[in-house]
Design a protein around this motif. Structure first.
Motif, PDB file in Angstrom:
ATOM      1  N   LYS A   6      17.707  76.492 -17.824  1.00  0.00           N
ATOM      2  CA  LYS A   6      17.908  75.047 -17.958  1.00  0.00           C
ATOM      3  C   LYS A   6      17.730  74.343 -16.615  1.00  0.00           C
ATOM      4  N   ALA A   7      18.239  74.973 -15.572  1.00  0.00           N
ATOM      5  CA  ALA A   7      18.093  74.373 -14.245  1.00  0.00           C
ATOM      6  C   ALA A   7      16.625  74.275 -13.846  1.00  0.00           C
ATOM      7  N   GLU A   8      15.849  75.305 -14.156  1.00  0.00           N
ATOM      8  CA  GLU A   8      14.432  75.281 -13.822  1.00  0.00           C
ATOM      9  C   GLU A   8      13.677  74.256 -14.666  1.00  0.00           C
ATOM     10  N   SER A   9      14.075  74.079 -15.908  1.00  0.00           N
ATOM     11  CA  SER A   9      13.446  73.063 -16.753  1.00  0.00           C
ATOM     12  C   SER A   9      13.673  71.670 -16.185  1.00  0.00           C
ATOM     13  N   ARG A  10      14.902  71.401 -15.768  1.00  0.00           N
ATOM     14  CA  ARG A  10      15.192  70.099 -15.173  1.00  0.00           C
ATOM     15  C   ARG A  10      14.415  69.922 -13.876  1.00  0.00           C
ATOM     16  N   ARG A  11      14.346  70.969 -13.086  1.00  0.00           N
ATOM     17  CA  ARG A  11      13.637  70.882 -11.812  1.00  0.00           C
ATOM     18  C   ARG A  11      12.150  70.628 -12.033  1.00  0.00           C
ATOM     19  N   LEU A  12      11.585  71.248 -13.067  1.00  0.00           N
ATOM     20  CA  LEU A  12      10.156  71.088 -13.351  1.00  0.00           C
ATOM     21  C   LEU A  12       9.812  69.648 -13.679  1.00  0.00           C
ATOM     22  N   PHE A  13      10.597  69.035 -14.552  1.00  0.00           N
ATOM     23  CA  PHE A  13      10.236  67.700 -15.031  1.00  0.00           C
ATOM     24  C   PHE A  13      10.784  66.572 -14.160  1.00  0.00           C
ATOM     25  N   LYS A  14      11.654  66.892 -13.216  1.00  0.00           N
ATOM     26  CA  LYS A  14      12.136  65.860 -12.302  1.00  0.00           C
ATOM     27  C   LYS A  14      11.216  65.687 -11.102  1.00  0.00           C
ATOM     28  N   ARG A  15      10.262  66.575 -10.957  1.00  0.00           N
ATOM     29  CA  ARG A  15       9.347  66.470  -9.826  1.00  0.00           C
ATOM     30  C   ARG A  15       8.321  65.371 -10.095  1.00  0.00           C
ATOM     31  N   ARG A  16       8.131  64.502  -9.089  1.00  0.00           N
ATOM     32  CA  ARG A  16       7.192  63.392  -9.254  1.00  0.00           C
ATOM     33  C   ARG A  16       5.760  63.892  -9.421  1.00  0.00           C
ATOM     34  N   PHE A  17       5.433  64.993  -8.734  1.00  0.00           N
ATOM     35  CA  PHE A  17       4.071  65.518  -8.850  1.00  0.00           C
ATOM     36  C   PHE A  17       3.774  65.927 -10.283  1.00  0.00           C
ATOM     37  N   THR A  18       4.735  66.559 -10.954  1.00  0.00           N
ATOM     38  CA  THR A  18       4.542  66.940 -12.354  1.00  0.00           C
ATOM     39  C   THR A  18       4.294  65.710 -13.215  1.00  0.00           C
ATOM     40  N   SER A  19       5.097  64.672 -12.985  1.00  0.00           N
ATOM     41  CA  SER A  19       4.931  63.443 -13.769  1.00  0.00           C
ATOM     42  C   SER A  19       3.564  62.815 -13.526  1.00  0.00           C
TER      43      SER A  19
END
Length: 335
Positions: free
Chosen positions: A5-18
Motif C-alpha cells: 500500500k505504501a508503494e502504491s501511494r508513493r507511485l501515484f503521488k509522484r508528479r512525474f508519474t502524473s
C-alpha cells in the motif's frame, strides 16, 4: 500500513508519474481524434460521387488518347515522328477498368483491417510510458536517499525491491487493460461513424484480444527493464543512458553486419523483434544469397522471425536485467 500500500501511494503521488500518464492520455486522444477527422464514412452519396469522378477521368483520358493518336498519325515526315511509335494502333487506349472508383473515395476507417495498427500504436505509447515511469519510480528513490531509509525500516532488500516492482507492474497492468478497453471502444465508435465494421466476427475480436495481450507483455517487459536498469545504476538517468547506448550499439552492429555480408542484418535491431512480437511474424530476406533464374528472377533465402522467437528473446533479456538488479541489490552496499 503494508509495504504494498505504501508503494502504491508513493507511485501515484509522484508528479512525474502524473505527467507521464497525462501525456499518454493526450497522445492517445490526439491519435483517435486525428483518425476520426481524417476518415469519412462510405455513404451511397460519396460512392456515387466517386463513380462520377472516375467516369469523368476516364472520359478525359479517352479524349487525350484520341488527340495523341491524331498527332501520331500526323507525325510521319515531321520532327515529331521520333516521339511516336511507327504503328499508332499500339498506343495506349484507356479502359474503364483502369479507373477504379475506390481511388476517388475518401479514406474510411475499416475496423477489421486498420485496428491492428492502432493496437500497435497503443502498445508502443504505453511501453514508452512504462519504461519511463518504472525507471523514475525506483531511480528517484535511490537518488533522494529514500531507498536507504526504506531499507532501514524494512531490511529485507529483495522483498522491498520485489514489492516495488510487483506494485508497479500490477498497477500498470490494470491501467493498460482499462485504457485498452477504452481504446477499442473509441475506434469501434470511429468505425461506426466514419468507417466500416463489416466482417467483424467473434474470431476477429479474439484476434484483436490476443494482439492486445502481446502488447501488454511488451508494455510490462519495457516497464520491468526500465525499473531494473534504474535500480542497477541507482539513478533514473542510468535507464535512459542504457537505452540510448543499446540503440547506438544496435545501429553500429547493423551497419557492420551489412558491410560484412551477414545473412539477416535486420535481426540485430530490437524494434524489429518488437514488431515481430506484435504482428506474429516478419519475413527477412538474405539478398546476398539471391539465386537469379531466367524465369523466377531473384529468389533470396527467407528467414521468418515469429512471435515465439521474439517473445523468447524479450523474456530472456527481461529476466537477465531484472535478475541483475536483484543480485546487485543483495550484494552491494546500499550507502
Amino acid at each position: 500500513m503494508s509495504l504494498a500500500k505504501a508503494e502504491s501511494r508513493r507511485l501515484f503521488k509522484r508528479r512525474f508519474t502524473s505527467l507521464i500518464l497525462i501525456g499518454v492520455m493526450l497522445v492517445l486522444a490526439l491519435v483517435a481524434a486525428g483518425t476520426f477527422l481524417s476518415n469519412q464514412k462510405a455513404t451511397p452519396e460519396r460512392i456515387a460521387e466517386a463513380k462520377a469522378q472516375a467516369a469523368a477521368s476516364f472520359q478525359s483520358a479517352v479524349q487525350e488518347a484520341e488527340r495523341e493518336k491524331k498527332r501520331c498519325l500526323a507525325a510521319p515526315g515531321t520532327p515529331d515522328a521520333a516521339n511516336y511509335p511507327a504503328d499508332c494502333t499500339q498506343m495506349w487506349t484507356p479502359t474503364p477498368e483502369e479507373f477504379d472508383y475506390t481511388w476517388y473515395m475518401p479514406p474510411t476507417f475499416d475496423m477489421r483491417q486498420n485496428f491492428p495498427d492502432m493496437i500497435m500504436v497503443f502498445a508502443v505509447v504505453l511501453a514508452a510510458a512504462a519504461f519511463l515511469v518504472g525507471a523514475s519510480f525506483v531511480g528517484s528513490e535511490w537518488h533522494s536517499g529514500g531507498m536507504m531509509n526504506l531499507l532501514l525500516w524494512r531490511p529485507r532488500r529483495l522483498q522491498v525491491l520485489g514489492t516495488k516492482l510487483t506494485v508497479f507492474l500490477g498497477w500498470f497492468t490494470g491501467l493498460t487493460l482499462l485504457l485498452g478497453a477504452a481504446w477499442a471502444g473509441a475506434f469501434q465508435a470511429i468505425a461506426l461513424l466514419r468507417g466500416s465494421t463489416e466482417k467483424m466476427t467473434a474470431g476477429v475480436w479474439q484476434s484483436f484480444g490476443l494482439t492486445g495481450l502481446r502488447g501488454l507483455g511488451l508494455i510490462l517487459a519495457a516497464g520491468a527493464i526500465g525499473f531494473a536498469l534504474a535500480s542497477l545504476g541507482r539513478h533514473t538517468g542510468m535507464a535512459l543512458g542504457a537505452l540510448i547506448g543499446v540503440g547506438a550499439v544496435q545501429i553500429g552492429v547493423f551497419i557492420m553486419a551489412q558491410l560484412g555480408g551477414a545473412a539477416y542484418p535486420e535481426a540485430y535491431l530490437g524494434p524489429l523483434w518488437a514488431y515481430a512480437w506484435m504482428v506474429k511474424e516478419v519475413p527477412l530476406e538474405n539478398m546476398s544469397s539471391c539465386d537469379f533464374s531466367a524465369n523466377g528472377g531473384c529468389k533470396p533465402e527467407i528467414f521468418t522471425m515469429t512471435w515465439q522467437v521474439a517473445g523468447t528473446g524479450f523474456a530472456i533479456v527481461t529476466v537477465l536485467v531484472v535478475g541483475a538488479a536483484l543480485w546487485a541489490l543483495r550484494r552491494r552496499d546500499i550507502s
